[in-house]
Design a protein around this motif. Sequence first.
Motif, PDB file in Angstrom:
ATOM      1  N   HIS A  26       0.857  -1.187   0.000  1.00 46.38           N
ATOM      2  CA  HIS A  26       0.000   0.000   0.000  1.00 46.38           C
ATOM      3  C   HIS A  26       0.891   1.234   0.000  1.00 46.38           C
TER       4      HIS A  26
ATOM      5  N   HIS B  63       1.128   3.973   2.243  1.00 46.29           N
ATOM      6  CA  HIS B  63       1.441   4.787   3.427  1.00 46.29           C
ATOM      7  C   HIS B  63       2.920   5.197   3.407  1.00 46.29           C
TER       8      HIS B  63
ATOM      9  N   ASP C  81       5.397   5.116   5.330  1.00 46.50           N
ATOM     10  CA  ASP C  81       6.465   4.224   5.809  1.00 46.50           C
ATOM     11  C   ASP C  81       6.649   3.007   4.895  1.00 46.50           C
ATOM     12  N   HIS C  82       5.965   3.007   3.743  1.00 48.02           N
ATOM     13  CA  HIS C  82       6.101   1.895   2.792  1.00 48.02           C
ATOM     14  C   HIS C  82       6.589   2.357   1.417  1.00 48.02           C
TER      15      HIS C  82
ATOM     16  N   HIS D 282      -7.008  -1.686   5.965  1.00 45.22           N
ATOM     17  CA  HIS D 282      -5.953  -0.831   6.534  1.00 45.22           C
ATOM     18  C   HIS D 282      -5.751   0.384   5.611  1.00 45.22           C
TER      19      HIS D 282
ATOM     20  N   ASP E  74       0.729  -4.385   6.112  1.00 37.47           N
ATOM     21  CA  ASP E  74       0.077  -3.922   7.343  1.00 37.47           C
ATOM     22  C   ASP E  74      -1.309  -4.542   7.513  1.00 37.47           C
TER      23      ASP E  74
HETATM   24 ZN   LIG Z   1       0.106   1.284   6.594  1.00 35.23          ZN
END
Ligand SMILES: [Zn+2]
Length: 234
Positions: free
Chosen positions: A65, A67, A69-70, A141, A160
Amino acid sequence: MKLTRISDHIWSLRLWMIIPVQVWLVKDKDGITLVDAGIPMMAKGILRGIEQLQAGPLRQIALTHGHADHVGGLPRILETNPVPVHAHRIEIPYIEGELPYRAGKRTVAVLPKGATVALREENPGQLSPIGSLTPYFTPGHSPGHVVYYHEEDRVLLAGDLFASRRGRLRKPLFTPDMTEVLRSSAVVGTLKPVRLEVCHGGGVLRAADQLEAYIAKEAKSHAGKAKLGARPPR
Ligand SMILES: [Zn+2]
Ligand SMILES: [Zn+2]
């Protein structure tokens, strides 16, 4: 950053930033597939990890995904390795700055418009493999969250969809739709991976064995919270 082999074809790279942040390098016939890109300061370590493996060049990146932090390592990695970046079509507008993850928040364009490749859908609801990984749609998520299953190694890279602690499944942090997450987590019961990996936590062995208890516990705590939230103000 620590490079750890977790199965025949998969290595993890992990950094601790208050919580662990993890990405995976998957060895394919013609090179490496990177799953998720961590936070910006991980980019250098990811590129070094790919070199260390000596299993060919980086061929593609597959995102669970979008986000922060990814996807943080993407700009720096793509600068020297202009490879395709794959994500679910529903997730792409968030990655390319057209939609914000939270209503009213600002949008963030990690990649320019049109730069992300949508995972191909063979039949409705069935996504085509990326190298040796089969994606499964697991929303909740984030709207277009996917997990990637390595059939041969029987490893599920779950992003996640869960967190984990001491080998136990935990609910993921910052999750807008926990009911949908619990529905999506059924994929573990279908695939029965020998090892499940999450971005924020360690590996979980035979996760299907704890799935029922996890869902029951989280559904109960979530229902309790939903009830509290629904109470009219006095
Ligand atoms: Zn996430
Ligand atoms: Zn995350």
